[in-house]
Scaffold this motif. Sequence first.
Motif, PDB file in Angstrom:
ATOM      1  N   TYR A  31      38.172  57.431  -4.654  1.00  0.00           N
ATOM      2  CA  TYR A  31      39.015  58.573  -4.299  1.00  0.00           C
ATOM      3  C   TYR A  31      39.810  59.055  -5.510  1.00  0.00           C
ATOM      4  CZ  TYR A  31      43.276  60.914  -2.782  1.00  0.00           C
ATOM      5  OH  TYR A  31      44.332  61.776  -2.682  1.00  0.00           O
ATOM      6  N   GLU A  32      40.455  58.127  -6.201  1.00  0.00           N
ATOM      7  CA  GLU A  32      41.267  58.509  -7.353  1.00  0.00           C
ATOM      8  C   GLU A  32      40.408  59.053  -8.483  1.00  0.00           C
ATOM      9  OE1 GLU A  32      43.734  55.109  -8.223  1.00  0.00           O
ATOM     10  OE2 GLU A  32      45.181  55.651  -6.639  1.00  0.00           O
ATOM     11  N   ALA A  33      39.197  58.526  -8.631  1.00  0.00           N
ATOM     12  CA  ALA A  33      38.273  59.063  -9.638  1.00  0.00           C
ATOM     13  C   ALA A  33      37.873  60.490  -9.286  1.00  0.00           C
ATOM     14  CB  ALA A  33      37.034  58.174  -9.749  1.00  0.00           C
TER      15      ALA A  33
ATOM     16  N   SER B 251      48.580  55.071   6.067  1.00  0.00           N
ATOM     17  CA  SER B 251      48.771  53.770   6.719  1.00  0.00           C
ATOM     18  C   SER B 251      47.564  53.306   7.528  1.00  0.00           C
ATOM     19  CB  SER B 251      50.003  53.816   7.631  1.00  0.00           C
ATOM     20  OG  SER B 251      49.845  54.834   8.612  1.00  0.00           O
ATOM     21  N   THR B 252      46.655  54.211   7.863  1.00  0.00           N
ATOM     22  CA  THR B 252      45.504  53.827   8.681  1.00  0.00           C
ATOM     23  C   THR B 252      44.204  54.250   8.013  1.00  0.00           C
ATOM     24  OG1 THR B 252      45.422  55.900   9.934  1.00  0.00           O
ATOM     25  CG2 THR B 252      46.887  54.162  10.770  1.00  0.00           C
ATOM     26  N   THR B 253      43.106  53.670   8.481  1.00  0.00           N
ATOM     27  CA  THR B 253      41.801  54.057   7.956  1.00  0.00           C
ATOM     28  C   THR B 253      41.523  55.524   8.230  1.00  0.00           C
ATOM     29  OG1 THR B 253      40.912  51.815   8.202  1.00  0.00           O
ATOM     30  CG2 THR B 253      39.313  53.620   8.112  1.00  0.00           C
ATOM     31  N   ASP B 254      41.850  55.976   9.425  1.00  0.00           N
ATOM     32  CA  ASP B 254      41.625  57.386   9.760  1.00  0.00           C
ATOM     33  C   ASP B 254      42.416  58.300   8.836  1.00  0.00           C
ATOM     34  OD1 ASP B 254      39.850  56.792  11.768  1.00  0.00           O
ATOM     35  OD2 ASP B 254      41.295  57.041  13.410  1.00  0.00           O
ATOM     36  N   ALA B 255      43.644  57.920   8.520  1.00  0.00           N
ATOM     37  CA  ALA B 255      44.467  58.732   7.627  1.00  0.00           C
ATOM     38  C   ALA B 255      43.891  58.752   6.213  1.00  0.00           C
ATOM     39  CB  ALA B 255      45.895  58.211   7.610  1.00  0.00           C
ATOM     40  N   LYS B 256      43.377  57.607   5.773  1.00  0.00           N
ATOM     41  CA  LYS B 256      42.749  57.551   4.448  1.00  0.00           C
ATOM     42  C   LYS B 256      41.496  58.430   4.409  1.00  0.00           C
ATOM     43  CE  LYS B 256      44.365  52.807   3.576  1.00  0.00           C
ATOM     44  NZ  LYS B 256      45.457  53.127   2.651  1.00  0.00           N
ATOM     45  N   LEU B 257      40.697  58.369   5.462  1.00  0.00           N
ATOM     46  CA  LEU B 257      39.502  59.212   5.524  1.00  0.00           C
ATOM     47  C   LEU B 257      39.875  60.686   5.516  1.00  0.00           C
ATOM     48  CD1 LEU B 257      37.089  57.462   8.063  1.00  0.00           C
ATOM     49  CD2 LEU B 257      36.603  58.010   5.662  1.00  0.00           C
TER      50      LEU B 257
ATOM     51  N   SER C 144      50.257  59.542  -7.373  1.00  0.00           N
ATOM     52  CA  SER C 144      51.361  58.623  -7.065  1.00  0.00           C
ATOM     53  C   SER C 144      52.359  59.227  -6.082  1.00  0.00           C
ATOM     54  CB  SER C 144      52.104  58.234  -8.354  1.00  0.00           C
ATOM     55  OG  SER C 144      52.748  59.358  -8.928  1.00  0.00           O
ATOM     56  N   THR C 145      52.149  60.497  -5.727  1.00  0.00           N
ATOM     57  CA  THR C 145      53.070  61.158  -4.796  1.00  0.00           C
ATOM     58  C   THR C 145      52.299  61.693  -3.588  1.00  0.00           C
ATOM     59  OG1 THR C 145      52.900  63.156  -6.192  1.00  0.00           O
ATOM     60  CG2 THR C 145      54.788  61.708  -6.568  1.00  0.00           C
ATOM     61  N   GLU C 146      52.173  63.010  -3.489  1.00  0.00           N
ATOM     62  CA  GLU C 146      51.541  63.600  -2.299  1.00  0.00           C
ATOM     63  C   GLU C 146      50.087  63.180  -2.105  1.00  0.00           C
ATOM     64  OE1 GLU C 146      53.590  65.181  -4.266  1.00  0.00           O
ATOM     65  OE2 GLU C 146      55.091  66.166  -2.987  1.00  0.00           O
ATOM     66  N   GLY C 147      49.395  62.912  -3.202  1.00  0.00           N
ATOM     67  CA  GLY C 147      47.989  62.531  -3.102  1.00  0.00           C
ATOM     68  C   GLY C 147      47.750  61.036  -3.054  1.00  0.00           C
ATOM     69  N   SER C 148      48.778  60.263  -2.759  1.00  0.00           N
ATOM     70  CA  SER C 148      48.664  58.810  -2.781  1.00  0.00           C
ATOM     71  C   SER C 148      47.744  58.284  -1.677  1.00  0.00           C
ATOM     72  CB  SER C 148      50.052  58.177  -2.631  1.00  0.00           C
ATOM     73  OG  SER C 148      49.945  56.777  -2.444  1.00  0.00           O
ATOM     74  N   PHE C 149      46.774  57.488  -2.076  1.00  0.00           N
ATOM     75  CA  PHE C 149      45.870  56.845  -1.123  1.00  0.00           C
ATOM     76  C   PHE C 149      46.594  55.729  -0.378  1.00  0.00           C
ATOM     77  CE2 PHE C 149      42.322  53.979   0.000  1.00  0.00           C
ATOM     78  CZ  PHE C 149      41.423  54.880   0.566  1.00  0.00           C
TER      79      PHE C 149
END
Length: 495
Positions: free
Chosen positions: A363-365, A393-399, A384-389
């Motif tokens: 994701y960061e790449a 807090s959840t898998t769904d949120a990360k997706l 490190s701010t708004e785009g922080s992975f």
Amino acid sequence: MKKKIFSIAAFALVMLTGCSVDINDNPNYPSKDAITPSLQFPAVINAIATSTGDQMFNYAGFFSQYFEQAPEANQYNGLAELDIDESSDLFNRTYRQLYAGALLDIKDIQGKTTNTSNLFALQVMRTLAFQLLVDNTDKTPYTEALQGSAVASPAYDDGQAVYEGVLAELDEAEKALGSELMDMTDPMLDDNMAQWKGFANAIRLRMYLRLIDGGVKAADYTAKVKALLAANEFFTGDVKWDVYDDTEGQFNPWYGSIFNLNASNHVAAYPIVEYMKSMNDPRISYAISPRASDGTYVGQFPGSKQANEVYGSTYKNVSVSFIATKDLHDAPIYLFTQAELQFLIAEAQLRFNNNVAAAKTAYEAGVAADFSSRNVAGSDAFLSTEGSFDAQSTTDAKLKLIYMQKWNALFMRDHMEAWSEIRRTDVPAISSMSIKQIQANPAGYSAGDLILPYYNFKGNGGLCKSIPYSSDSRKYNNNTPTARAITDKVFWDAK
């Protein structure tokens, strides 16, 4: 110095429909037999790149809610308001470029070379061309295609059969690879077989994910995805057709057909503007300028250009000015960005390997690759701010963050893939709020959500899900299926 496009005379090509181009022999042009694969291969790439980087780039930009029709102009009211059917001829030029251009040239070159590396690169481009055709219209001629007058009206195959067919062809072409080096002129990947294999694997990953989410042999294709992740043999950089110059007649085709004609049809849409604002994303300035009156970014609501009841007397002033980036005149056409690849890897690592660390790395790449592609600073601060992975807090949120950032990164890069990924993932979601409700309570709107157009002629309350068949096909091919509506889904859009 940029490489130049190799022009190939199109008069010898035969349309899929069996309708030959009927002109007299011209002594100023070589016969088809005299055109070598070395000269012909750049024309293959150019036909596919021009298809996705010009006409698809434009209409998919509206469907992805990157673009809106400028209030002062009218050319794309139909796209903005989804007033589209077969008579719109939206797919004709692309249909001709892919079938009578790229795919027929590929078939011709396949008969002229036994070099297995050449044949593999040709198959990669053939796979991509058919992927694009299916992603637009679902059904498309495949098994009976490209046979000229021998099969003047080829049957339309189901999209799933086409996907699986060209993927099998790609596997066979890779198995057949020998030790030969490519000897065709290759202005895109410089005859680098590692890059061609990496490009093939990226296309596989993209198509496997669509097959899985379309409910097609999910276990089998999940295993294939895991194998691709384990091997990690993908291309580096971006796969792009970087051949254009700041010279009349050699501009990027979308720039040449839109901005070079001083047409003022495009403004940025409300969803992409609001999402980038909500993320404090410095990439917003890459292609969007702030409103002249107060220096703020204000996007145009979808399908509302003609809605005086929405904007009243000031509606012409709500939209930001959408501008060509400084290098758009000679900008490349992106066939697969590194950012898209990394976001697909991140999704796959999270969904199928439950590997949060690997997903974060990819994701960061992806974010960093997109910032770098646009020559915009600040990716580390953004991550490190708004785009922080890690902040999700959840898998769904990360997706969801992966999907939203992919949509963000495909803006002004590859709009066709953005539209396809929206349909596959349903992210961005469609807002439950109407335009008038958003205007009354903008804080209630989830930034980035797609918005149902104010005027929505053919969407039946939804958004565009596919493209009507080419009217050229309707005219020449008796096997063209019953007309499809833009609300008809392609096979992998199962949600």
